[in-house]
Design an enzyme around this catalytic site. Structure first.
Site, PDB file in Angstrom:
ATOM      1  N   CYS A  98       0.856  -1.188   0.000  1.00  0.00           N
ATOM      2  CA  CYS A  98       0.000   0.000   0.000  1.00  0.00           C
ATOM      3  C   CYS A  98       0.895   1.243   0.000  1.00  0.00           C
ATOM      4  CB  CYS A  98      -0.882  -0.026   1.246  1.00  0.00           C
ATOM      5  SG  CYS A  98      -1.878   1.459   1.448  1.00  0.00           S
ATOM      6  N   CYS A 101       0.452   2.980   3.660  1.00  0.00           N
ATOM      7  CA  CYS A 101       0.853   2.407   4.955  1.00  0.00           C
ATOM      8  C   CYS A 101       1.782   1.203   4.839  1.00  0.00           C
ATOM      9  CB  CYS A 101      -0.381   2.029   5.764  1.00  0.00           C
ATOM     10  SG  CYS A 101      -1.176   0.521   5.170  1.00  0.00           S
ATOM     11  N   CYS A 146      -7.506  -0.984   1.502  1.00  0.00           N
ATOM     12  CA  CYS A 146      -6.445  -1.526   2.352  1.00  0.00           C
ATOM     13  C   CYS A 146      -7.021  -1.721   3.748  1.00  0.00           C
ATOM     14  CB  CYS A 146      -5.274  -0.542   2.403  1.00  0.00           C
ATOM     15  SG  CYS A 146      -4.039  -0.963   3.648  1.00  0.00           S
ATOM     16  N   CYS A 149      -5.269   0.806   6.475  1.00  0.00           N
ATOM     17  CA  CYS A 149      -5.415   2.269   6.487  1.00  0.00           C
ATOM     18  C   CYS A 149      -6.647   2.764   5.725  1.00  0.00           C
ATOM     19  CB  CYS A 149      -4.159   2.932   5.944  1.00  0.00           C
ATOM     20  SG  CYS A 149      -4.044   2.874   4.147  1.00  0.00           S
ATOM     21  N   CYS A 169      -8.882  -5.093  -9.934  1.00  0.00           N
ATOM     22  CA  CYS A 169      -8.485  -4.033 -10.855  1.00  0.00           C
ATOM     23  C   CYS A 169      -8.000  -2.854 -10.015  1.00  0.00           C
ATOM     24  CB  CYS A 169      -9.708  -3.654 -11.691  1.00  0.00           C
ATOM     25  SG  CYS A 169      -9.358  -2.421 -12.935  1.00  0.00           S
TER      26      CYS A 169
HETATM   27 ZN   LIG Z   1      -2.758   0.974   3.570  1.00  0.00          ZN
END
Ligand SMILES: [Zn+2]
Length: 180
Positions: A98, A101, A146, A149, A169
């Site tokens: 990510c 984070c 995610c 976060c 996607c």
């Molecule tokens: Zn994250």
């Protein structure tokens, strides 16, 4: 027990209860949420399940950390134009984290050519690390976030290849590629 003794007993109890309440309120009350995710090393090995505090920042803090495009996509559920993202054509072996984070999200082994112009995967690195959420902004889609976060990553569709039949996607701008 006369009236006076009774009063002392009751008020003593009340003071005790009030003291307990004060103690409860003294504990951190910042509304932090815990989340269970699976951690991975930068070489793609699963290192274990951990319970961590969810990453919560203000928009101002995110703006400082991210580029304008990364912010618009991850924090405001934007979508990059197809074939413009830096990972659409990436075929190197590695791990996608990510951008907000560093939570591990996808492995290159599960990336496939979808022809859409967005990096596409048939499954996340661990089901714990992403959240699926109903999105009715343009018809009915499933948004992928995610888990650590709440960054908007993209959407998941059910027209993917085997073995899962799913197509995650993703927006390149939401990802950070770590090459093995
Ligand atoms: Zn994250």
């Amino acid at each position: 027990m006369d009236r006076r003794q009774f009063f002392v007993k009751v008020s003593g109890f009340a003071a005790g209860a009030a003291g307990t309440a004060a103690w409860l309120h003294a504990r951190p009350a910042n509304g932090s949420k815990m989340v269970k995710i699976v951690e991975f090393s930068n070489t793609g090995e699963r290192t274990g399940v951990v319970t961590v505090e969810k990453v919560v920042k203000t928009n101002e803090e995110w703006r400082k950390q991210l580029t304008h495009e990364q912010f618009e996509i991850t924090r405001r559920a934007g979508t990059e134009r197809p074939f413009t993202g830096k990972y659409a054509e990436t075929h190197d072996r590695g791990l996608y984290r990510c951008i907000c984070c560093a939570n591990a999200l996808f492995l290159s082994d599960t990336k496939f050519e979808s022809g859409t112009g967005w990096p596409s995967f048939y499954q996340p690195i661990a089901k714990e690390n992403v959240i699926n959420k109903l999105d009715t902004s343009f018809g009915t889609r499933t948004e992928v976030l995610c888990a650590k976060c709440d960054a908007h990553l993209g959407h998941v569709f059910d027209d993917g290849p085997r073995p899962t039949g799913l197509r995650y996607c993703m927006n390149s701008a939401a990802l950070d590629f770590v090459k093995f």
